[in-house]
Every structure is written in structure tokens, then in C-alpha cells.
Design a protein around this motif. Structure first.
Motif, PDB file in Angstrom:
ATOM      1  N   LEU A   8       0.908  -1.114  -0.115  1.00  0.00           N
ATOM      2  CA  LEU A   8       0.108   0.015   0.048  1.00  0.00           C
ATOM      3  C   LEU A   8       0.790   1.378   0.043  1.00  0.00           C
ATOM      4  CD1 LEU A   8      -2.927   1.067   0.243  1.00  0.00           C
ATOM      5  CD2 LEU A   8      -2.631   1.250   2.466  1.00  0.00           C
ATOM      6  N   THR A   9       2.012   1.375   0.674  1.00  0.00           N
ATOM      7  CA  THR A   9       2.676   2.505   0.882  1.00  0.00           C
ATOM      8  C   THR A   9       4.025   2.488   0.503  1.00  0.00           C
ATOM      9  OG1 THR A   9       2.886   1.805   3.291  1.00  0.00           O
ATOM     10  CG2 THR A   9       1.019   3.387   2.828  1.00  0.00           C
ATOM     11  N   GLN A  10       4.835   1.295   0.508  1.00  0.00           N
ATOM     12  CA  GLN A  10       6.232   0.999   0.267  1.00  0.00           C
ATOM     13  C   GLN A  10       6.431   0.809  -1.038  1.00  0.00           C
ATOM     14  OE1 GLN A  10       7.385   2.684   2.986  1.00  0.00           O
ATOM     15  NE2 GLN A  10       5.837   2.733   4.219  1.00  0.00           N
ATOM     16  N   TYR A  11       7.769   0.208  -1.280  1.00  0.00           N
ATOM     17  CA  TYR A  11       8.296  -0.122  -2.490  1.00  0.00           C
ATOM     18  C   TYR A  11       7.681  -1.045  -3.535  1.00  0.00           C
ATOM     19  CZ  TYR A  11      10.504  -3.962   0.171  1.00  0.00           C
ATOM     20  OH  TYR A  11      10.843  -4.972   1.042  1.00  0.00           O
ATOM     21  N   ALA A  12       6.772  -1.769  -2.727  1.00  0.00           N
ATOM     22  CA  ALA A  12       5.945  -2.842  -3.919  1.00  0.00           C
ATOM     23  C   ALA A  12       4.606  -2.185  -4.348  1.00  0.00           C
ATOM     24  CB  ALA A  12       5.767  -4.128  -2.967  1.00  0.00           C
ATOM     25  N   ARG A  13       4.378  -0.940  -3.715  1.00  0.00           N
ATOM     26  CA  ARG A  13       3.301  -0.150  -4.128  1.00  0.00           C
ATOM     27  C   ARG A  13       3.156  -0.020  -5.736  1.00  0.00           C
ATOM     28  NH1 ARG A  13       7.174   3.465  -3.128  1.00  0.00           N
ATOM     29  NH2 ARG A  13       7.341   5.226  -4.533  1.00  0.00           N
ATOM     30  N   LEU A  14       4.156  -0.750  -6.629  1.00  0.00           N
ATOM     31  CA  LEU A  14       4.072  -0.743  -7.894  1.00  0.00           C
ATOM     32  C   LEU A  14       3.590  -1.982  -8.457  1.00  0.00           C
ATOM     33  CD1 LEU A  14       7.646   0.869  -8.579  1.00  0.00           C
ATOM     34  CD2 LEU A  14       5.626   2.195  -8.162  1.00  0.00           C
ATOM     35  N   ILE A  15       3.404  -2.877  -7.619  1.00  0.00           N
ATOM     36  CA  ILE A  15       2.844  -4.186  -8.137  1.00  0.00           C
ATOM     37  C   ILE A  15       1.781  -4.214  -8.902  1.00  0.00           C
ATOM     38  CG2 ILE A  15       1.089  -4.478  -6.187  1.00  0.00           C
ATOM     39  CD1 ILE A  15       1.865  -7.243  -6.086  1.00  0.00           C
ATOM     40  N   ARG A  16       1.652  -4.901 -10.202  1.00  0.00           N
ATOM     41  CA  ARG A  16       0.805  -4.826 -11.142  1.00  0.00           C
ATOM     42  C   ARG A  16      -0.759  -4.896 -10.521  1.00  0.00           C
ATOM     43  NH1 ARG A  16       3.270  -9.568 -14.586  1.00  0.00           N
ATOM     44  NH2 ARG A  16       2.821 -11.279 -13.375  1.00  0.00           N
ATOM     45  N   ASN A  17      -1.568  -4.159 -11.431  1.00  0.00           N
ATOM     46  CA  ASN A  17      -3.010  -4.384 -11.251  1.00  0.00           C
ATOM     47  C   ASN A  17      -3.379  -4.404  -9.783  1.00  0.00           C
ATOM     48  OD1 ASN A  17      -3.323  -4.689 -14.122  1.00  0.00           O
ATOM     49  ND2 ASN A  17      -2.639  -6.784 -13.634  1.00  0.00           N
ATOM     50  N   PHE A  18      -2.935  -3.367  -9.081  1.00  0.00           N
ATOM     51  CA  PHE A  18      -3.456  -3.500  -7.509  1.00  0.00           C
ATOM     52  C   PHE A  18      -4.312  -2.576  -7.283  1.00  0.00           C
ATOM     53  CE2 PHE A  18      -2.357  -1.424  -3.223  1.00  0.00           C
ATOM     54  CZ  PHE A  18      -2.342  -2.661  -2.615  1.00  0.00           C
ATOM     55  N   SER A  19      -5.448  -3.173  -6.465  1.00  0.00           N
ATOM     56  CA  SER A  19      -6.667  -2.671  -6.124  1.00  0.00           C
ATOM     57  C   SER A  19      -6.425  -2.015  -4.519  1.00  0.00           C
ATOM     58  CB  SER A  19      -7.878  -3.617  -6.204  1.00  0.00           C
ATOM     59  OG  SER A  19      -8.988  -3.038  -5.532  1.00  0.00           O
ATOM     60  N   ARG A  20      -6.538  -0.772  -4.513  1.00  0.00           N
ATOM     61  CA  ARG A  20      -6.299  -0.411  -2.942  1.00  0.00           C
ATOM     62  C   ARG A  20      -7.517  -0.634  -2.202  1.00  0.00           C
ATOM     63  NH1 ARG A  20      -4.499   5.674  -3.277  1.00  0.00           N
ATOM     64  NH2 ARG A  20      -4.958   5.454  -5.523  1.00  0.00           N
ATOM     65  N   GLU A  21      -8.776  -0.233  -2.814  1.00  0.00           N
ATOM     66  CA  GLU A  21      -9.954  -0.449  -1.920  1.00  0.00           C
ATOM     67  C   GLU A  21      -9.860  -2.059  -1.489  1.00  0.00           C
ATOM     68  OE1 GLU A  21     -14.465   0.220  -1.827  1.00  0.00           O
ATOM     69  OE2 GLU A  21     -13.386   1.107  -3.559  1.00  0.00           O
ATOM     70  N   GLN A  22      -9.958  -2.807  -2.477  1.00  0.00           N
ATOM     71  CA  GLN A  22     -10.045  -4.205  -1.940  1.00  0.00           C
ATOM     72  C   GLN A  22      -8.865  -4.793  -1.046  1.00  0.00           C
ATOM     73  OE1 GLN A  22      -9.568  -6.792  -5.458  1.00  0.00           O
ATOM     74  NE2 GLN A  22     -10.235  -8.540  -4.452  1.00  0.00           N
ATOM     75  N   TYR A  23      -7.849  -4.272  -1.040  1.00  0.00           N
ATOM     76  CA  TYR A  23      -6.688  -4.572  -0.214  1.00  0.00           C
ATOM     77  C   TYR A  23      -6.859  -4.059   1.089  1.00  0.00           C
ATOM     78  CZ  TYR A  23      -1.819  -4.655   1.527  1.00  0.00           C
ATOM     79  OH  TYR A  23      -0.810  -5.015   2.130  1.00  0.00           O
ATOM     80  N   ILE A  24      -7.510  -2.571   1.472  1.00  0.00           N
ATOM     81  CA  ILE A  24      -7.855  -2.138   2.360  1.00  0.00           C
ATOM     82  C   ILE A  24      -9.132  -2.659   3.204  1.00  0.00           C
ATOM     83  CG2 ILE A  24      -8.743   0.250   3.573  1.00  0.00           C
ATOM     84  CD1 ILE A  24      -6.815   1.667   1.520  1.00  0.00           C
ATOM     85  N   ARG A  25     -10.061  -3.243   2.208  1.00  0.00           N
ATOM     86  CA  ARG A  25     -11.195  -3.872   2.867  1.00  0.00           C
ATOM     87  C   ARG A  25     -10.624  -5.073   3.516  1.00  0.00           C
ATOM     88  NH1 ARG A  25     -13.563  -5.280  -1.877  1.00  0.00           N
ATOM     89  NH2 ARG A  25     -14.911  -3.475  -2.013  1.00  0.00           N
ATOM     90  N   GLU A  26      -9.698  -5.780   2.986  1.00  0.00           N
ATOM     91  CA  GLU A  26      -9.404  -6.988   3.415  1.00  0.00           C
ATOM     92  C   GLU A  26      -8.635  -6.777   4.810  1.00  0.00           C
ATOM     93  OE1 GLU A  26      -8.336 -11.136   3.018  1.00  0.00           O
ATOM     94  OE2 GLU A  26     -10.027  -9.919   2.423  1.00  0.00           O
ATOM     95  N   TYR A  27      -7.995  -5.693   4.984  1.00  0.00           N
ATOM     96  CA  TYR A  27      -7.543  -5.419   6.501  1.00  0.00           C
ATOM     97  C   TYR A  27      -8.470  -5.442   7.376  1.00  0.00           C
ATOM     98  CZ  TYR A  27      -2.539  -3.989   5.856  1.00  0.00           C
ATOM     99  OH  TYR A  27      -1.257  -3.925   5.546  1.00  0.00           O
ATOM    100  N   ALA A  28      -9.827  -4.757   7.035  1.00  0.00           N
ATOM    101  CA  ALA A  28     -10.937  -4.629   7.852  1.00  0.00           C
ATOM    102  C   ALA A  28     -11.606  -5.906   8.200  1.00  0.00           C
ATOM    103  CB  ALA A  28     -11.910  -3.434   7.381  1.00  0.00           C
ATOM    104  N   ARG A  29     -11.501  -6.707   7.225  1.00  0.00           N
ATOM    105  CA  ARG A  29     -12.296  -8.019   7.123  1.00  0.00           C
ATOM    106  C   ARG A  29     -11.445  -8.769   8.277  1.00  0.00           C
ATOM    107  NH1 ARG A  29     -12.122 -13.268   5.614  1.00  0.00           N
ATOM    108  NH2 ARG A  29      -9.931 -12.994   4.677  1.00  0.00           N
ATOM    109  N   LEU A  30      -9.947  -8.975   8.198  1.00  0.00           N
ATOM    110  CA  LEU A  30      -9.297  -9.753   9.078  1.00  0.00           C
ATOM    111  C   LEU A  30      -9.421  -9.527  10.502  1.00  0.00           C
ATOM    112  CD1 LEU A  30      -6.050 -10.031   6.568  1.00  0.00           C
ATOM    113  CD2 LEU A  30      -7.878 -11.868   7.121  1.00  0.00           C
TER     114      LEU A  30
END
Length: 779
Positions: free
Chosen positions: A141-163
Motif C-alpha cells: 500500500l505504501t512502500q516499494y511494492a506499491r508498484l505491483i501490477r493491477n493493484f486494487s487499493r480498496e480491495q486491499y484495505i477492505r481485506e485489512y478490515a475483514r481480518l
């Protein structure tokens, strides 16, 4: 009646009209689940009463608490909790004590309780195992792998909340590379890509015009979007910054008396870098204004984590500054002894942390400042007593001195570890300093790591659920209630079977869970009951291999990518390869042109990474204990994949297919690490030995290693081409020293060609490599 049938009678989902944004998020997702004609109603407190056909979604407020007490419903109060009830009248309540647990509770109910009979769920409540679980150094989300291809920030943040996470860092650079200006051929500017400092988002009156306004605006907009997505799912957003970080020389030229400490690494940088002297009152005003302006732009922020004495940041006169104790003119005069300097440095540090806390608290009384203890090994005795009143720490261990490793490897007592999945225990002795800090109204966030970073970077989705559970249980038994997860979670769209983080989610709700039953339950969800035991057996074999692996310092975590280990040729004399032929990987190595690591895998700058004896121990243990369970896991997943494909069980087939390819990737990564250990041992032993038989044995080791690594690279290329799953972190834009690009397979081909061309070279390491300079006038 099952809960899923009961919910069909819901006609209204009611939320408080002045409630938390996460209440609406949950209400909207609930409507998608209900698939009926229910609607959302925003109401005031007086309308939050039991009525048939209503589903109430709320974060607890004083008025709602009074409402429940009047109805004789007792809610837990001491720990953080979640609550769900479904009464006979057809009314449901979903409540949480804090906003960051509401989405977690909703997800748990929808994913795990719908098949339960309603008679068992009239009132379900649960205390959360950890009151705070924050993210730290989130590479995606914030560091050097933020360049990962086809990254969905909302889906990723939602997963944080789900967990069941609660706090999340959100400050990231918007561009692939930082603004930091360097010297031609210098690597150092790349380090500024992570943990961006406060001045990368807003300005103060002091530094206005130092950075382009478009650059700052772009970064600030990215931060705002991340923060608001976090709040949308109930998470508490905050910052992770390297501070006090260096500033452009142009600013110091404007204000030369504000020059602070030299904070760069002399070996890795080609020009000195200085920060501002935080002992100066003008600089203190500058920092207070920076944070105030940032909170004005993004009022949702509630914490700031400070990392320091690394990557262009450091506190004046602290011992762990790369160039030693140094700083501006205002803190301590020359010719003082180490103790007096340490005392002054500690006082200056704590005053800065208090300054930030107090400036932020004027906007938000809940705001907390967090820092790490490792960099302050020279000042700890003076700094520790002053940590209080919302100045918190993050640690792997409160008992470690500086960066030392002090916990035993789970399989090898002769190897010390700290951090990563191998750090799976905590000693009772950690309790006393933790409780001391808590008595001063400050938190201690203990690190744990169950994902990619610090473990198997750049691979995605490697399973080790028992190791994950052991660290969680060790933390819980010590009454640790505040955790920091290092490195981010698995992106859910790329890793659909993330068993490690599912264990964390379950543990949040039930610290007394039976781990074997829990893992079997997760497997059943993935592949069905018929095949669940096979999946669990495969995970057991993978984890057995992981537990028996002997890690190589630096290389076994992020260093594998940073030093380009997967694509650099392991030949007896790397220096024999012309520089232009090595450029394809050296251009993106996290190293300077005179770093001996370029030709000697045992060293990095002025220190030894891996000793010859440790390397020998490592590759022999890997050969003895890792390959058998690893190969068995691969074979088991392959057989299960074939069986489920033949039986037409698509759900199970996809899960086994996913695990099969990820385990193969792990096999190839471990092989490269093993071969690196062979290189370190055999090359150095050959150079140091005078025994012809010993030298011949080393040459034989290197020859066989070459064959194995070439074969391993060919298998990696095959995996790259045929795997239907995303098993590796790959950039969607540019290649950087911290992330591989789409040309990964092409680089492996070049590595193979160089290894075959130079396999017969005589082992050699130039001891004077670091002293080479171009255009040497004395040559």
C-alpha cells in the motif's frame, strides 16, 4: 431456522444519521447480501429501538449503551468487543465497541454464521483478542511494492478490515521514484522511496518552495484517498515516516545555521546529506507546522510512527548515526564524554517526539507518536524512562540490545533470530518492561509477520499457519494487546488462499481455538470436506520444510530482491564477467559501484553477511531436511490437482493448483538461497585453503552448484510461463531495485548464459575491489 433464512424478513437497515462512515459501508454491503427489497435508513438515537424487520448497524455510543441497559442487555466493557443479536420479533443488531471492529464483525457473521440455527444466535458477543493490530511498513500500500501490477487499493484495505486489523499506515509517494536528487552513479536516492517524510506532503513557512507543488499535491492526494478508504472500512489511518530526514541542500543554503546531523551512509552515498537541527526553535516550529498542516489536510490521521537513524534520517548525536555522533551547534559542545553526549541526544529525541505529539493533539487528542527502540541502543537508558503519555514503541523484543537477535530459531537452537516467521516465541521476561511502559500510558506494539515481507519476498501466498498461530498465542499469553504486523497482508485478488492471515482473523475472535481444527476448517472452505485433509497435509509438509530452512542474513528476506539474487550469475569469479555484461542486473542492485557485494556474496559494504562456516552449515541442513518435505508437498498438491480435475471438482482443483505453483516457486527460491550458501563456502574455502584435495572438493561443489542453479533458473522460467496464478511480486510500471519487472524471465536467460560461459573460471575475489575508482591516475 438458519440465520440466512431469518435475514430474509429484514426490510430496513438502520444506521445513525451522524454515525461512523463504516456503518454505511456495512449497511450497503448487507443489502447486497440480503438481495431483497430492504433499504437503508439514517435515523437519530431515538429511532434505534427494537422493531420487527429492522437490522441495526452501529458503533456503540453513550445513548445506544443507555438504550441497551434500559432493555436489560449487558454488553462487555473492559476489552474491545463485537455483538450480534437476532430476536424473536425479527430484529437484528450488529454492534462494535470501536469503529475498526464493525466491518470485521459483519464479515465474520456473513462468512461463518449464516448456516447456524437462529436459536444459537439470539445473542452472540465476542471480546477481541488484540485491541489494536496495526500495519507497519506495508510494502504494497505504501512502500516499494506499491508498484505491483493491477493493484486494487480498496480491495486491499477492505481485506485489512475483514481480518480484524484496526490501524493502517497510509502515506505513500504517488510516483514510482522519489524526488531526492543524487550524484551520477549513486544509489542512495532510491532509499527515499519508502517511509516518506512529512515534508513530502505539505510545506511550512520555512521550507516553502523546496519541493514542486505538483509533486506535493500528488503525494497528498494519494494519502487522502488512502486515509478515506481506511475510514470507510472503520480503520484508523496514520503515518510511517523516516524522521528527522535529510532535506535538499538548497534549503540549508538558505538557512545555513539550521544544518543538523549528517545522516547518510558514507559507503552508499556519494554526497553528504544533512537534516535540520531539531534542537533549534525555528526547526521545531517547522515540524509542528508541517504536522499541523498535514492534519488540516487529512484530519482522519491518528498516529505517526517514526523510524530513524537509517535511510537518510537520524537524530542528532545518537550513536547509531552512520557517520557516528554528530549534529548541529545547539545541543552539546565538543569534547564531552560519551555519557553526556548520549544524555543530550536522548533529551533532544524525546523533546522532538513530544513536540509532534503535542502539535497533533491540538487537532486530535487521541493522536499517538510511535517509534522503534533499536536505533537508540546508545541512548536507551536515558530515553526509556521518558517514554510516556501516548509516546509508544514498536519492537521485536524489549530485551534485545540494538539490532541483535536474541530468540532461538524454532528448529536450530544454535541460530538466533529476531523478527520474521521464525521468531515464533516470546519470553516471560518481556512482560515486565511492557507493563512498565503501559503504566506510563504508552503502548508497546510487538511485531509479527505472517506474509511476504521478512519471510519469502518476492513470493506471494506461502503457507505457514502453525508458525503464525504460535506467535499470536505467545503474544496473547503475555497479555500483549497491541500488535504491529510487519510488511502488509497478501493482496486478496492475487492470493485467494491466504491461510496465514485467516488464522489471525480466527484468533482475533477466539484465542482458545484448536489450531488443527481451525486449519482443517479453513481447508474445508477452500476445497470442501472431501479434500480438506489432503490440503492440510500439504500445508504441513510445506511448513516442515520452512521450519527446517536455515535463513541467510539479508538474503532470506528483502535482500533477495534488493541484491538481485535470483537473476545474478553464481559463478566462481563474478569479476571475470565484464561490467557491461553484468549491467542488466547491477543497474537495479541495491548497492554502490564499489560495494564488495558485487563480487563477493559473503559481504556487504564493510561487514560480513554470511560467514564461511555458517554458509556450510546452511546448505548442508537445507540438503538434509528441506528437500524431502518440499518435494513431497509439491507431489501431493500435483496429485490432488489431477484428482480433483478428473472428478470435476473445480473449486478444489483451483485451490490445489494455486498451492502447487506457489510451492514450486518456494522450492526454486530456496534452491537459489542454498546455492548462494554453497558459493560463499566453496569460493572462500578454495581461496583460503592450501590443501589441493580441499581445493578440488570446492571446485567440485561449485561445478555441481552451477548445474543445479542453471536447472533451477530453467524451472523458474517454465513456472513464469505456465503458472496461472500470480506467485511473485512484479511491477506494473517500472523496475526498481526493490521490485522485479515484466522482464524477469529474460533476465534469467541472461543469467543462465553467463553461468554456462563462466562455470569453469577459477574462484577469485579481489580483496581491493572497494578501493577501485574509474580513471585512476596511478594505474
Amino acid at each position: 431456522m438458519k440465520l440466512k433464512e431469518y435475514l430474509k424478513q429484514i426490510r430496513q437497515v438502520r444506521i445513525h444519521q451522524k454515525g461512523d462512515p463504516v456503518e454505511r459501508t456495512v449497511a450497503e454491503e448487507l443489502l447486497k447480501t440480503l438481495k431483497n427489497h430492504a433499504v437503508i435508513q439514517s435515523v437519530d438515537s431515538s429511532a434505534m429501538k427494537p422493531e420487527a424487520g429492522n437490522f441495526y448497524v452501529a458503533v456503540l455510543t453513550d445513548s445506544l449503551k443507555k438504550n441497551f441497559l434500559e432493555r436489560g442487555v449487558k454488553l462487555p466493557s473492559e476489552k474491545e468487543w463485537v455483538f450480534f443479536s437476532a430476536d424473536e420479533s425479527g430484529c437484528c443488531w450488529l454492534l462494535s465497541s470501536k469503529s475498526y471492529f464493525l466491518y470485521t464483525a459483519f464479515s465474520y457473521v456473513m462468512e461463518r454464521l449464516l448456516e447456524y440455527d437462529i436459536s444459537h444466535l439470539k445473542k452472540w458477543q465476542c471480546e477481541m483478542s488484540f485491541s489494536i493490530e496495526k500495519s507497519t511498513f506495508d510494502i504494497f500500500l505504501t512502500q516499494y511494492a506499491r508498484l505491483i501490477r493491477n493493484f486494487s487499493r480498496e480491495q486491499y484495505i477492505r481485506e485489512y478490515a475483514r481480518l480484524g486489523f484496526t490501524h493502517i499506515e497510509v502515506n505513500a509517494l504517488a510516483a514510482p521514484t522519489p524526488y531526492e536528487q543524487g550524484v551520477t552513479g549513486e544509489f542512495y536516492p532510491d532509499f527515499y522511496t519508502y517511509c516518506p517524510a512529512l515534508d513530502q506532503f505539505v510545506t511550512s513557512r520555512l521550507n516553502q518552495g523546496t519541493y514542486p507543488s505538483k509533486y506535493l499535491r500528488s503525494n497528498c492526494n494519494r494519502l487522502k484517498k488512502n486515509a478515506r478508504l481506511a475510514v470507510q472500512y472503520g480503520l484508523t489511518p496514520g503515518l510511517l515516516c523516516f524522521e528527522p530526514r535529510s532535506v535538499p541542500e538548497s534549503l540549508i543554503q538558505r538557512y545555513p545555521t539550521l544544518r543538523g546531523a549528517r545522516v547518510d551512509h558514507p559507503f552508499r552515498s556519494f554526497k553528504p546529506r544533512y537534516n535540520l537541527s531539531i534542537a533549534h526553535p525555528i526547526v521545531q516550529k517547522h515540524y509542528a507546522e508541517l504536522l499541523t498542516n498535514l492534519l488540516t489536510e487529512v484530519p482522519e490521521l491518528e498516529f505517526l510512527t517514526i523510524w530513524t537513524n537509517d535511510s537518510g534520517a537520524g537524530f542528532e548525536y545518537t550513536k547509531s548515526l552512520y557517520v557516528g555522533r554528530n549534529g548541529g551547534a545547539y545541543l552539546v559542545r565538543e569534547w564531552k564524554d560519551d555519557e553526556e553526549i548520549a544524555r543530550a541526544a536522548a533529551s533532544n529525541t524525546i523533546n522532538f517526539l513530544r513536540l509532534l505529539r503535542d502539535a497533533a493533539s491540538r487537532h486530535n487528542p487521541r493522536f499517538r507518536i510511535i517509534t522503534r527502540m533499536e536505533p537508540f541502543y546508545g541512548e536507551r537508558q536515558y530515553l526509556w524512562p521518558e517514554l510516556k503519555d501516548k509516546i509508544d514503541v514498536e519492537v521485536n523484543s524489549l530485551l534485545a540490545k540494538g539490532w541483535e537477535s536474541n530468540y532461538p530459531h524454532p528448529q536450530y537452537p544454535d541460530i538466533d533470530v529476531l523478527g520474521s516467521a521464525y521468531h515464533n516465541t516470546l519470553w516471560e521476561k518481556e512482560r515486565e518492561p511492557m507493563e512498565e511502559l503501559q503504566s506510563r500510558r504508552s503502548h508497546c506494539f510487538f511485531y509479527h509477520s505472517f506474509c511476504t515481507h521478512t519471510n519469502h519476498e518476492p513470493l506471494l501466498g506461502i503457507p505457514f499457519p502453525w508458525l503464525t498461530y504460535e506467535k499470536l498465542l505467545a503474544s496473547y499469553k503475555l497479555n500483549i494487546r497491541t500488535l504491529a504486523h510487519l510488511g502488509g497482508i497478501q493482496p486478496p485478488d492475487k492470493v485467494p488462499y491466504a491461510v496465514n492471515q485467516e488464522i489471525f482473523c480466527l484468533f482475533q475472535f477466539d484465542p482458545e481455538l484448536d489450531i488443527d481444527k481451525a486449519i482443517l476448517g479453513i481447508a474445508s472452505r477452500y476445497v470442501g470436506e472431501e479434500y480438506a485433509e489432503d490440503l492440510v497435509k500439504g500445508w504441513q509438509l510445506v511448513e516442515q520444510a520452512i521450519r527446517h530452512f536455515t535463513p541467510l542474513p539479508l538474503y532470506s528476506n528483502y535482500g533477495l530482491v534488493w541484491q538481485r539474487l535470483l537473476v545474478r550469475p553464481l559463478v566462481p569469479d563474478i569479476d571475470r564477467i565484464p561490467e557491461e555484461e553484468r549491467a542488466f542486473y547491477e543497474k537495479f542492485m541495491c548497492t554502490s559501484v564499489h560495494n564488495p557485494n558485487r563480487i563477493d556474496l559473503a559481504r556487504d559494504v564493510l561487514f560480513e553477511l554470511v560467514s564461511r562456516d555458517y554458509a556450510r552449515k546452511a546448505y548442508m541442513r537445507i540438503d538434509d531436511y528441506v528437500w524431502k518435505p518440499m518435494e513431497a508437498a509439491i507431489e501431493m498438491f500435483k496429485q490432488s490437482m489431477d484428482e480433483t480435475k478428473s472428478s470435476g471438482s473445480g473449486k478444489a482443483y483451483r485451490a490445489f493448483e494455486d498451492q502447487y505453483y506457489r510451492t514450486r516457486a518456494l522450492r526454486y527460491l530456496c534452491e537459489t538461497l542454498r546455492n548462494t550458501a554453497v558459493w560463499i563456502y566453496a569460493v572462500h574455502e578454495h581461496l583460503d585453503s592450501s590443501d589441493p584435495q580441499d581445493k578440488a572438493r570446492c571446485l567440485n561443489l561449485l561445478e555441481k552448484m552451477n548445474e543445479r542453479e542453471v536447472r533451477n533458473c530453467k524451472e523458474l522460467i517454465k513456472l513464469w510461463k505456465e503458472a496461472p496464478v500470480e506467485w511473485m511480486i512484479i511491477s506494473g510500471s517500472v523496475e526498481t531495485p526493490f521490485i522485479h519487472g515484466e522482464n524477469f524471465a529474460e533476465l534469467l536467460e541472461k543469467k543462465i548464459a553467463l553461468m554456462e560461459k563462466h562455470k569453469g573460471d577459477k574462484p577469485n575475489i579481489d580483496p581491493g575491489y572497494m578501493f577501485r575508482i574509474k580513471n585512476n591516475p596511478y594505474n
